[in-house]
Scaffold this active site. Sequence first.
Site, PDB file in Angstrom:
ATOM      1  N   PHE B 124       0.847  -1.184   0.000  1.00  0.00           N
ATOM      2  CA  PHE B 124       0.000   0.000   0.000  1.00  0.00           C
ATOM      3  C   PHE B 124       0.883   1.234   0.000  1.00  0.00           C
ATOM      4  O   PHE B 124       2.068   1.156   0.356  1.00  0.00           O
ATOM      5  CB  PHE B 124      -0.889  -0.001   1.254  1.00  0.00           C
ATOM      6  CG  PHE B 124      -2.361   0.088   0.960  1.00  0.00           C
ATOM      7  CD1 PHE B 124      -2.977  -0.810   0.118  1.00  0.00           C
ATOM      8  CD2 PHE B 124      -3.150   1.082   1.543  1.00  0.00           C
ATOM      9  CE1 PHE B 124      -4.339  -0.733  -0.140  1.00  0.00           C
ATOM     10  CE2 PHE B 124      -4.511   1.166   1.298  1.00  0.00           C
ATOM     11  CZ  PHE B 124      -5.111   0.248   0.454  1.00  0.00           C
ATOM     12  N   GLN B 237      -7.906  14.659   4.519  1.00  0.00           N
ATOM     13  CA  GLN B 237      -7.305  13.856   3.446  1.00  0.00           C
ATOM     14  C   GLN B 237      -8.218  13.737   2.238  1.00  0.00           C
ATOM     15  O   GLN B 237      -9.361  13.281   2.361  1.00  0.00           O
ATOM     16  CB  GLN B 237      -6.980  12.457   3.954  1.00  0.00           C
ATOM     17  CG  GLN B 237      -6.367  11.565   2.883  1.00  0.00           C
ATOM     18  CD  GLN B 237      -5.765  10.306   3.475  1.00  0.00           C
ATOM     19  OE1 GLN B 237      -6.469   9.377   3.835  1.00  0.00           O
ATOM     20  NE2 GLN B 237      -4.452  10.290   3.599  1.00  0.00           N
ATOM     21  N   HIS B 239      -8.612  11.586  -0.747  1.00  0.00           N
ATOM     22  CA  HIS B 239      -8.151  10.324  -1.315  1.00  0.00           C
ATOM     23  C   HIS B 239      -7.997  10.549  -2.815  1.00  0.00           C
ATOM     24  O   HIS B 239      -8.891  11.109  -3.446  1.00  0.00           O
ATOM     25  CB  HIS B 239      -9.172   9.219  -1.031  1.00  0.00           C
ATOM     26  CG  HIS B 239      -8.653   7.842  -1.287  1.00  0.00           C
ATOM     27  ND1 HIS B 239      -8.389   7.389  -2.548  1.00  0.00           N
ATOM     28  CD2 HIS B 239      -8.354   6.825  -0.439  1.00  0.00           C
ATOM     29  CE1 HIS B 239      -7.938   6.138  -2.469  1.00  0.00           C
ATOM     30  NE2 HIS B 239      -7.917   5.769  -1.206  1.00  0.00           N
ATOM     31  N   LEU B 253     -15.393   5.773  -3.084  1.00  0.00           N
ATOM     32  CA  LEU B 253     -13.998   5.352  -3.014  1.00  0.00           C
ATOM     33  C   LEU B 253     -13.633   4.241  -3.998  1.00  0.00           C
ATOM     34  O   LEU B 253     -14.373   3.292  -4.190  1.00  0.00           O
ATOM     35  CB  LEU B 253     -13.713   4.866  -1.588  1.00  0.00           C
ATOM     36  CG  LEU B 253     -12.246   4.605  -1.268  1.00  0.00           C
ATOM     37  CD1 LEU B 253     -11.460   5.897  -1.353  1.00  0.00           C
ATOM     38  CD2 LEU B 253     -12.118   4.003   0.108  1.00  0.00           C
ATOM     39  N   GLU B 256      -7.150   2.000  -2.788  1.00  0.00           N
ATOM     40  CA  GLU B 256      -5.729   2.114  -3.108  1.00  0.00           C
ATOM     41  C   GLU B 256      -5.157   0.742  -3.468  1.00  0.00           C
ATOM     42  O   GLU B 256      -4.113   0.635  -4.100  1.00  0.00           O
ATOM     43  CB  GLU B 256      -5.025   2.673  -1.864  1.00  0.00           C
ATOM     44  CG  GLU B 256      -3.603   3.079  -2.078  1.00  0.00           C
ATOM     45  CD  GLU B 256      -3.111   3.948  -0.923  1.00  0.00           C
ATOM     46  OE1 GLU B 256      -3.883   4.793  -0.425  1.00  0.00           O
ATOM     47  OE2 GLU B 256      -1.958   3.771  -0.522  1.00  0.00           O
ATOM     48  N   ARG B 312      -0.858   9.584  -0.133  1.00  0.00           N
ATOM     49  CA  ARG B 312      -2.111  10.032  -0.757  1.00  0.00           C
ATOM     50  C   ARG B 312      -2.117  11.515  -1.100  1.00  0.00           C
ATOM     51  O   ARG B 312      -2.677  11.918  -2.112  1.00  0.00           O
ATOM     52  CB  ARG B 312      -3.285   9.717   0.179  1.00  0.00           C
ATOM     53  CG  ARG B 312      -3.553   8.236   0.248  1.00  0.00           C
ATOM     54  CD  ARG B 312      -4.669   7.902   1.193  1.00  0.00           C
ATOM     55  NE  ARG B 312      -4.976   6.480   1.073  1.00  0.00           N
ATOM     56  CZ  ARG B 312      -5.857   5.833   1.840  1.00  0.00           C
ATOM     57  NH1 ARG B 312      -6.507   6.484   2.776  1.00  0.00           N
ATOM     58  NH2 ARG B 312      -6.080   4.559   1.653  1.00  0.00           N
ATOM     59  N   HIS B 378     -11.965  12.230   2.119  1.00  0.00           N
ATOM     60  CA  HIS B 378     -12.041  10.860   2.603  1.00  0.00           C
ATOM     61  C   HIS B 378     -11.887  10.749   4.110  1.00  0.00           C
ATOM     62  O   HIS B 378     -12.532   9.934   4.741  1.00  0.00           O
ATOM     63  CB  HIS B 378     -10.923  10.074   1.907  1.00  0.00           C
ATOM     64  CG  HIS B 378     -10.878   8.623   2.230  1.00  0.00           C
ATOM     65  ND1 HIS B 378     -11.974   7.812   2.088  1.00  0.00           N
ATOM     66  CD2 HIS B 378      -9.873   7.832   2.682  1.00  0.00           C
ATOM     67  CE1 HIS B 378     -11.636   6.581   2.442  1.00  0.00           C
ATOM     68  NE2 HIS B 378     -10.383   6.566   2.823  1.00  0.00           N
ATOM     69  N   ARG B 413      -2.465  10.689   6.498  1.00  0.00           N
ATOM     70  CA  ARG B 413      -2.570   9.309   6.965  1.00  0.00           C
ATOM     71  C   ARG B 413      -2.178   8.344   5.857  1.00  0.00           C
ATOM     72  O   ARG B 413      -2.565   8.522   4.703  1.00  0.00           O
ATOM     73  CB  ARG B 413      -4.005   9.007   7.391  1.00  0.00           C
ATOM     74  CG  ARG B 413      -4.251   7.556   7.734  1.00  0.00           C
ATOM     75  CD  ARG B 413      -5.645   7.313   8.257  1.00  0.00           C
ATOM     76  NE  ARG B 413      -6.679   7.440   7.239  1.00  0.00           N
ATOM     77  CZ  ARG B 413      -7.012   6.476   6.366  1.00  0.00           C
ATOM     78  NH1 ARG B 413      -6.378   5.324   6.379  1.00  0.00           N
ATOM     79  NH2 ARG B 413      -7.972   6.673   5.489  1.00  0.00           N
TER      80      ARG B 413
END
Lengths: 248, 619
Positions: B124, B237, B239, B253, B256, B312, B378, B413
């Site tokens: 990730f 954040q 995304h 969403l 990722e 991100r 997000h 994050r």
Amino acid sequence: MKYNFKVFRGDKDSGGLVDYNVDVDEGMVVLDVIHRIQAHQANDLAVRWNCKAGKCGSCSCEINGKPRLSCMTRMNEFSPDKPVTVTPVKTFPVIKDLVTDVSWNYEQNKRIKPFKPDPKKKDAKGYVMFQEDVDRVQEFRKCIECYLCQDVCHVLRDHDRKDKFVGPRFMIRLASLEMHPLDTEDRIPAVRDEYGSGFCNITRCCTDVCPEKIQITDNGIIPLKERVVDRYYDPIARIFGGGKKKQK
Amino acid sequence: MLNPKEIQTIEHDVVVVGAGGAGLRAAIECSKLGLNTGIVCKSLLGKAHTVMAEGGMAAALGNVDARDHWKIHFRDTMRGGKFLNQWRMAELHAKEAPDRVRELEEWGAVFDRTKDGYISQRNFGGHRYPRLAHVGDRTGLEMIRSLQDYGIHQGISVHMECTALDIIKDGEKVSGLVAYWRETGRFIVFKCKAIILATGGAGKAWKITSNSWEYTGDGYALAYEAGAELMDMEFTQFHPTGMVWPLSVKGILVTEGVRGDGGILLNNKGERFMFKYIPEKFAAETADTEEEANRWLKGDKNARRPPELLTRDVVARSINNEVKEGRGSPHGGAFLDIASRVPAEAIKRKLPSMYHQFKELAEVDITKEPMEVGPTLHYFMGGIRVDHDTQMSRVPGLFAAGEAAAGLHGANRLGGNSLSDLLVFGRLAGVGAADYIRKNTGTINLDEEQVKISVRRATDILNRESGTNPYLVHEDLQQVMQDNVGIIRVEHELKKAIDELQRLKKDTEKVKAPGSSQYNPGWHEAISLRCMMITAEAVTLAALERKESRGAQTRLDFFGEDKEWQKYNIVLRKGKDGNMEVEKVLRTSTSPELERIANSTIEALDAEVAAEKENLKIS
């Protein structure tokens, strides 16, 4: 494009279909239309929803009589010439408008003996189980608890035998525990006696409506019924007592 | 006027608000520690936003790459958070996450497996090694169902479809919570010694968001009004990959995991543009040619990671820039292509819900054609400021965990650090609340006057003759935040947002919900506006205050990171005059050891960890 929507408005005592004419844009789903009605025509129209992506199972209802998730039902499958009716799921009592009282389902889940892993299958790095052994359990665990299967189950919907049968949702919950490679609990007697596996007559209506495409009947309920048969009705097993052994 | 004595009252030792991963884990811990525990949740049990989490749960188990270790997870988290994370929280998280993953398995979760039968882990963004324990692309559902099915046998009282309105205090201390039942519209007062807020974030104040209706900042607002502080609120954040088309699903969403499993980002010229945007800080650890990135995907341990897996904030800004410069996809995003990279069967197996989501909502077959994606709001890195070890806010008896709390993630994050955050800090908040209750044995008093004020504020919305439409005020707010407090920020727009918020606050005070109090979404929407307004103001003021670009905060007028600003977190609280106060708070120094780990080169830290593991084997 203008559509005519007929939405159930009312509560457990009274109610009926109410007409709303709504503009529908490209790509909209039924839940979008409900929200548009809510924002502009009926602020107090009650509907449950959360993720709007088919992952939480909150927005179950009946669209033109078919149990569906309203967030995954696209408007382009309907023609603007005909009204679209949206009604609450029939098997559970209406609270208000499209919202029903599904608390019975939560009670059933609580009756099921919880997961009990076998400590012997653990080493310093954790439990050991192989992908091919968890594939079938993972299929059942895709369930988003939308209760559409409960809604179409004849035993619950037409015969209202909620006192005898826990319904397809909890049959696959039981299957996911019984087939879990680590589990040591034995629920087969209860599958027959308390959860009512015998009531299912395998019409597969539950499988047809499952938005997660879980093979509820073939992969979940039938194998459970077979385990019940093996335990209680297999003559060889009964003679040798082997039927009492738990299979995983 | 309703007599407070006639309102239903339930007594618990501790009330947990929210039934996502953090709330459920906190409640389980409280119950294990012998507390009479209640959960209050806005939706039905099992529907919380945690179900939307897709990719996985980060924990340095080392099952797929044995080189992983808590120190490397910790270093990744600090670097991802641009060194604004609270050191101690990042340490606790990295150390305890593996135990929380294994515990979830003990409670019934069925993670995908490695070949030798252990919990599998995937790559990730921002994580040095494959670290995310996962179940296809529905890890959040697995987490919430496992906690739910375990939790219902732990003697916890679950109050479903019950919405928290206000915290009641006895002097400085928490003494209760006012809430209302959606089904009947009736009020309820919970008398309790401690409250754990696990209410998630507030994405619903923006127009394009991956968040559900529940994400209205209730915890932030309740805590703020009760005297707690909010921190790091400027870090929202975006995304990088939300759906951009059709309009009705804009923002939903796209995990990722698509990139983790080999997906690449392309502009309308077919360029793999992320190679252009590698920040200097990550250059040493990122592939700079397609050839190297491809070798990494095939498992070459000497190859560096592809730039699509940068953090991100970086990827979201890059997509934003491609679109701005005219290289976007037809619906204003970028192309995310996995079809040309991974065989169709493998895509369906590894990313089944993405496959269905695109097939059913956008009529796109992701095994044959690329997806169109763009940034979507997000997650809130910021939230309620808590003590690093106990998770208690500055209000005695008021705790927070998960997205509702600030501290772990700093300015940005890493994907996968949220699910582990929920379990690690959900549990610690439970331990903290139990300790607090053990030490505070005196009786508490439930002040009826405070209950009355809370109830009156809610019922006024129904009783008004006429007023503004709550849905339209909400739409207005979403547009204001989207336009002025978005992914790229600038002073004059932020100031404009502050003015607009003042106007919207006035609209909120006049809002009217028609109909009765029974299951009335309009009323509910009107009530949540107050929470969204407080949150929106906090984000905007903090964004204005931080005069630099760092992590999720990008200022057009203050380019790049400013070393000086790395020393501060921004804290917000309700001032004596009732207005929101902003303060730059100097970050406390921490153990030199943690600083050393976070600032090590990856080679040095890899070597250190390898040596440690070798020593363990010998001893």
